[in-house]
Scaffold this motif. Structure first.
Motif, short mmCIF file in Angstrom:
data_model
loop_
_atom_site.label_atom_id
_atom_site.label_comp_id
_atom_site.label_asym_id
_atom_site.label_seq_id
_atom_site.Cartn_x
_atom_site.Cartn_y
_atom_site.Cartn_z
N ARG A 22 0.96 -1.22 -0.01
CA ARG A 22 -0.18 0.10 0.06
C ARG A 22 1.14 1.28 0.01
O ARG A 22 0.55 2.17 -0.77
CB ARG A 22 -1.18 0.11 1.18
CG ARG A 22 -1.90 1.01 1.20
CD ARG A 22 -2.89 0.85 2.35
NE ARG A 22 -3.84 -0.15 2.33
CZ ARG A 22 -3.63 -1.34 3.15
NH1 ARG A 22 -2.76 -1.01 4.28
NH2 ARG A 22 -4.32 -2.39 3.07
N CYS A 48 2.83 1.49 -3.26
CA CYS A 48 2.14 1.48 -4.69
C CYS A 48 0.98 2.32 -4.82
O CYS A 48 0.41 2.41 -5.89
CB CYS A 48 1.71 0.17 -4.86
SG CYS A 48 2.90 -1.13 -5.20
N THR A 49 0.43 3.22 -3.73
CA THR A 49 -0.55 4.10 -3.91
C THR A 49 -0.57 5.20 -4.94
O THR A 49 -1.45 5.45 -5.42
CB THR A 49 -0.86 4.81 -2.28
OG1 THR A 49 -1.26 3.57 -1.38
CG2 THR A 49 -2.17 5.75 -2.26
N ASP A 93 1.21 5.18 -7.56
CA ASP A 93 1.27 4.45 -8.80
C ASP A 93 -0.34 4.05 -9.22
O ASP A 93 -0.78 4.45 -10.23
CB ASP A 93 2.09 3.12 -8.91
CG ASP A 93 3.66 3.29 -8.59
OD1 ASP A 93 3.95 4.46 -8.39
OD2 ASP A 93 4.29 2.60 -9.20
N MET A 94 -0.68 3.57 -8.23
CA MET A 94 -2.32 3.31 -8.59
C MET A 94 -3.25 4.46 -8.67
O MET A 94 -3.85 4.51 -9.77
CB MET A 94 -3.02 2.52 -7.15
CG MET A 94 -4.36 2.19 -7.52
SD MET A 94 -5.20 1.53 -5.88
CE MET A 94 -5.49 3.17 -5.35
N ARG A 95 -2.89 5.36 -7.97
CA ARG A 95 -3.61 6.65 -8.28
C ARG A 95 -3.44 7.42 -9.84
O ARG A 95 -4.14 7.78 -10.68
CB ARG A 95 -3.53 7.90 -7.40
CG ARG A 95 -4.31 7.32 -5.78
CD ARG A 95 -3.91 8.54 -4.92
NE ARG A 95 -4.82 8.32 -3.68
CZ ARG A 95 -4.44 8.48 -2.46
NH1 ARG A 95 -3.11 9.24 -2.31
NH2 ARG A 95 -5.00 7.99 -1.50
N CYS A 142 -4.22 4.03 -12.70
CA CYS A 142 -5.54 3.56 -12.76
C CYS A 142 -6.69 4.23 -11.87
O CYS A 142 -7.78 3.68 -11.42
CB CYS A 142 -5.23 2.12 -11.82
SG CYS A 142 -4.05 0.89 -12.44
N ILE A 160 -8.71 -3.17 -10.17
CA ILE A 160 -7.51 -2.47 -9.75
C ILE A 160 -6.28 -3.36 -10.03
O ILE A 160 -5.02 -3.09 -10.57
CB ILE A 160 -7.37 -1.82 -8.35
CG1 ILE A 160 -8.66 -0.69 -8.25
CG2 ILE A 160 -6.27 -1.18 -8.07
CD1 ILE A 160 -8.48 0.54 -9.09
N LYS A 161 -6.27 -4.62 -9.31
CA LYS A 161 -5.32 -5.61 -9.38
C LYS A 161 -4.73 -5.78 -11.06
O LYS A 161 -3.55 -5.75 -11.34
CB LYS A 161 -5.62 -6.84 -8.71
CG LYS A 161 -4.35 -7.91 -8.80
CD LYS A 161 -4.98 -9.25 -8.20
CE LYS A 161 -3.92 -10.22 -8.35
NZ LYS A 161 -4.26 -11.55 -7.78
N CYS A 187 -5.42 -3.80 -13.56
CA CYS A 187 -5.10 -2.70 -14.06
C CYS A 187 -3.39 -2.54 -13.57
O CYS A 187 -2.56 -2.06 -14.65
CB CYS A 187 -5.53 -1.46 -13.43
SG CYS A 187 -4.85 0.13 -14.03
N MET A 188 -2.92 -2.91 -12.40
CA MET A 188 -1.55 -2.81 -12.17
C MET A 188 -0.75 -3.96 -12.87
O MET A 188 0.33 -3.65 -13.18
CB MET A 188 -1.43 -2.97 -10.60
CG MET A 188 -2.24 -1.85 -9.80
SD MET A 188 -1.46 -0.24 -9.72
CE MET A 188 -0.24 -0.60 -8.45
N CYS A 211 7.21 0.18 -5.93
CA CYS A 211 6.10 -0.57 -6.00
C CYS A 211 6.48 -1.80 -6.89
O CYS A 211 6.08 -3.04 -6.25
CB CYS A 211 5.08 0.16 -6.95
SG CYS A 211 3.52 -0.79 -7.18
#
Length: 72
Positions: A22, A25-26, A28-30, A33, A43-44, A46-47, A58
């Protein structure tokens, strides 16, 4: 008693691992994705699809989690 201690340690380790992912990678996710609605593994996925664009931190956290997860 020993089994309960091992199970508790395993659960604690998994929780710590999720926290590391978390933290790493937060952002990167934002960034990558943000338009993806959470749920059903979207979300998974997308990553996974954008793995080559993730930050090194990440990627490292995800690889470490994968290495520690039990093989099926």
């Amino acid at each position: 008693m020993l089994i309960a201690a091992v199970a508790a340690a395993s659960a604690s380790s998994a929780q710590a691992q999720r926290q590391q992912i978390r933290q790493a990678c937060t952002a990167d996710m934002r960034a990558l994705c943000s338009g993806i609605m959470p749920g059903s593994g979207r979300i998974k996925q997308c990553m996974i699809d954008k793995f080559d664009r993730l930050s090194e931190g990440c990627k490292s956290a995800l690889k470490a989690a994968q290495a520690q997860s039990p093989k099926q």
